[in-house]
Every structure is written in structure tokens, then in C-alpha cells.
Write an enzyme that holds these catalytic residues in place. Structure first.
Site, PDB file in Angstrom:
ATOM      1  CE  LYS A  83      75.653 -49.226 -27.541  1.00  0.00           C
ATOM      2  NZ  LYS A  83      75.302 -49.738 -26.207  1.00  0.00           N
ATOM      3  NE  ARG A  92      70.227 -46.791 -26.654  1.00  0.00           N
ATOM      4  CZ  ARG A  92      71.446 -46.280 -26.457  1.00  0.00           C
ATOM      5  NH1 ARG A  92      71.992 -45.523 -27.357  1.00  0.00           N
ATOM      6  NH2 ARG A  92      72.113 -46.572 -25.369  1.00  0.00           N
ATOM      7  NE  ARG A 145      79.903 -46.634 -18.693  1.00  0.00           N
ATOM      8  CZ  ARG A 145      79.074 -46.876 -19.703  1.00  0.00           C
ATOM      9  NH1 ARG A 145      79.550 -47.286 -20.862  1.00  0.00           N
ATOM     10  NH2 ARG A 145      77.785 -46.745 -19.545  1.00  0.00           N
ATOM     11  NE  ARG A 159      77.012 -43.100 -19.138  1.00  0.00           N
ATOM     12  CZ  ARG A 159      76.800 -43.697 -20.313  1.00  0.00           C
ATOM     13  NH1 ARG A 159      77.819 -43.887 -21.141  1.00  0.00           N
ATOM     14  NH2 ARG A 159      75.614 -44.119 -20.658  1.00  0.00           N
ATOM     15  NE  ARG A 219      72.093 -46.833 -19.507  1.00  0.00           N
ATOM     16  CZ  ARG A 219      73.403 -46.995 -19.275  1.00  0.00           C
ATOM     17  NH1 ARG A 219      73.849 -47.190 -18.052  1.00  0.00           N
ATOM     18  NH2 ARG A 219      74.247 -46.966 -20.274  1.00  0.00           N
TER      19      ARG A 219
HETATM   20  P1  AMP Z   1      74.752 -44.535 -24.396  1.00  0.00           P
HETATM   21  O1  AMP Z   1      75.889 -43.620 -24.122  1.00  0.00           O
HETATM   22  O2  AMP Z   1      74.723 -45.016 -25.823  1.00  0.00           O
HETATM   23  O3  AMP Z   1      74.637 -45.661 -23.390  1.00  0.00           O
HETATM   24  O4  AMP Z   1      73.407 -43.652 -24.249  1.00  0.00           O
HETATM   25  C1  AMP Z   1      73.094 -43.041 -23.017  1.00  0.00           C
HETATM   26  C2  AMP Z   1      71.649 -42.579 -23.037  1.00  0.00           C
HETATM   27  O5  AMP Z   1      71.443 -41.632 -24.100  1.00  0.00           O
HETATM   28  C3  AMP Z   1      70.624 -43.669 -23.291  1.00  0.00           C
HETATM   29  O6  AMP Z   1      70.282 -44.392 -22.096  1.00  0.00           O
HETATM   30  C4  AMP Z   1      69.438 -42.851 -23.823  1.00  0.00           C
HETATM   31  O7  AMP Z   1      68.784 -42.164 -22.768  1.00  0.00           O
HETATM   32  C5  AMP Z   1      70.138 -41.795 -24.665  1.00  0.00           C
HETATM   33  N1  AMP Z   1      70.322 -42.232 -26.075  1.00  0.00           N
HETATM   34  C6  AMP Z   1      71.505 -42.500 -26.702  1.00  0.00           C
HETATM   35  N2  AMP Z   1      71.299 -42.879 -27.970  1.00  0.00           N
HETATM   36  C7  AMP Z   1      69.954 -42.857 -28.161  1.00  0.00           C
HETATM   37  C8  AMP Z   1      69.095 -43.165 -29.251  1.00  0.00           C
HETATM   38  N3  AMP Z   1      69.588 -43.593 -30.426  1.00  0.00           N
HETATM   39  N4  AMP Z   1      67.751 -43.021 -29.074  1.00  0.00           N
HETATM   40  C9  AMP Z   1      67.234 -42.589 -27.914  1.00  0.00           C
HETATM   41  N5  AMP Z   1      67.971 -42.309 -26.826  1.00  0.00           N
HETATM   42  C10 AMP Z   1      69.322 -42.426 -26.939  1.00  0.00           C
END
Ligand code: AMP
Length: 223
Positions: A17, A92, A131, A164, A175
Site C-alpha cells: 500500500k 480500516r 522491510r 519497524r 496485524r
Molecule cells: P500502516 O503503516 O498502515 O501499516 O499502519 C501502522 C499502524 O498504525 C497500524 O497497525 C495501526 O496501529 C495504526 N493505524 C494506521 N492507520 C490506521 C487507521 N486508519 N485506523 C487505526 N489505526 C491505524
């Protein structure tokens, strides 16, 4: 984009993404907003709230809707979003999707174009295991597909490349579960929207070409 549209990306952690949304944003000349990047940068502050946020992110759980929703609404209303915006990692949940529809409607925009990146479980684990992210600027590399030309340092600013916190195996599995739980209702929610499912197991450039064609097609169809 000729008419203002928002594009949202759905996909499991590691589905590409981040990479695909920023590529598409630069090809369309619109900003890309990643809720994950925003939260990680807020979590770096030296405050009790940031400490709690760091712990939550490291656990793989979702952050409260209010926090991300207000950040997205503010980003959508910024002047540089006027010709469109790409959202990476939002919505999400169905509640976030309903919120987004309401904000877009209020702005006089159509519902978002939804791009779902579909990647096999095997592909996801491999990507996430490889990553690496710059501790300073957040630039993303991958030991399997996009190594830094400066080894364990970032090409842009020489920052150390680190895993990360939420890319550890047990957190990755959490996740994945979170995605599996929340994605089915979201996909149902978007059943009548412009929703496209793309095979994300292919090389980055092929996926990017297909997404660009979809974005152009959707804009023309909406015009
Ligand atoms: P990502 O970088 O998109 O994988 O997001 C990393 C983390 O940020 C996720 O595992 C959530 O803890 C938090 N996060 C990101 N986007 C959202 C969202 N739209 N709603 C809730 N938590 C989010």
C-alpha cells in the site's frame, strides 16, 4: 486527476500500500497521506501520549477512530488536496469509511475509488521480514526487492535502517488477524463503490501500471 477524487487503498500489512500509493500519487500529481506514517511520527515525541501511542503501534492494534478520522478530515480540507488525494491505511473500519464518505460528501466529492491489493500470505511474510525503514526520515527499503545503495544506511540522509517495531513475527500475525477481521465488512461496505481488486503478487511496476490505468478509467467514467 481531472475531477477531485479520493483513492483509498485496502490491503494486508506488507501488501505494498505504501509503495503503490506514493507511486500513484506522484503519477497523478496529488498528495498521498499515510495514517501509519502520521502516527509513527506523532509517536516519536517525548510526551506521555506519544509513549502510549508507541506502545499501541508496537502491539499491532488499531488506534482509536477519533484520532485518525480528525487527522484525515484536516488533511482532506487542506488547499493542496483540492485536485484529489490518495489515502494509505485509511479507512480500516466501516466506521472510518462512513466518516470518509460523509466528509467527501460535505466537500462535494464523489465516493472514493477503492483499490484493494491482494497478496498471498507467503508474499506478505517475505516482504515484511525484509522491510527496513530509515529511523530518521521514514524512507522504506526491502532486503529482497529494494535494497539501499548505501547498505544499512538510508540513501537520502544516511540514517540507520531499522526494522519497524510492528514487523516482528508475532506482531505481524496480530496485524494480519486485525486486517482479516476488519477487511471483510469494509469490502462489503464498498460493494457498490468503484472497487477494484488487483493482484499485488506481481512486480511493483506492473501493479503500478494497472493502478494508474484504473485511476484514469475511474476519473473518465465519473466525468
Ligand atoms: P500502516 O503503516 O498502515 O501499516 O499502519 C501502522 C499502524 O498504525 C497500524 O497497525 C495501526 O496501529 C495504526 N493505524 C494506521 N492507520 C490506521 C487507521 N486508519 N485506523 C487505526 N489505526 C491505524
Amino acid at each position: 486527476m481531472q475531477s477531485s477524487r479520493a483513492v483509498v487503498f485496502l490491503g494486508a500489512p506488507g501488501s505494498g500500500k505504501g509503495t503503490q500509493s506514493s507511486l500513484l500519487a506522484s503519477q497523478l500529481g496529488v498528495p498521498c497521506f499515510s495514517t501509519g506514517d502520521l502516527l509513527r511520527s506523532e509517536a516519536r515525541a517525548n510526551t506521555p501520549d506519544a509513549f502510549r501511542l508507541r506502545q499501541l503501534l508496537a502491539s499491532g492494534a488499531l488506534v482509536a477512530d477519533e484520532l485518525v478520522c480528525s487527522a484525515v478530515a484536516a488533511r482532506l480540507r487542506r488547499r493542496d488536496s483540492q485536485s484529489g488525494v490518495i489515502l494509505d491505511g485509511f479507512p480500516r473500519t466501516v466506521e472510518q469509511a462512513q466518516f470518509l464518505d460523509a466528509v467527501l460528501d460535505d466537500m462535494g466529492w464523489a465516493r472514493p475509488i477503492v483499490m484493494h491489493l491482494d497478496v498471498s500470505a507467503e508474499g506478505l511474510l517475505k516482504r515484511l521480514g525484509g522491510r527496513r525503514q530509515c529511523a530518521a526520515c521514514g524512507a522504506v527499503y526491502n532486503l529482497h526487492s529494494r535494497q539501499s545503495l548505501r547498505g544499512s544506511r538510508c540513501e537520502l540522509d544516511g540514517g540507520a535502517l531499522v526494522e519497524r517495531d510492528d514487523d516482528r513475527r508475532e506482531i505481524i500475525l496480530r496485524r494480519f488477524e486485525e486486517f482479516a477481521r476488519s477487511s471483510a465488512p469494509l469490502i462489503r461496505y464498498y460493494a457498490k463503490a468503484e472497487y477494484v481488486r488487483v493482484n499485488g503478487d506481481r512486480p511493483v511496476n506492473l501493479v503500478a501500471e494497472e493502478l494508474l490505468a484504473v485511476a484514469h478509467g475511474a476519473v473518465l467514467a465519473a466525468a
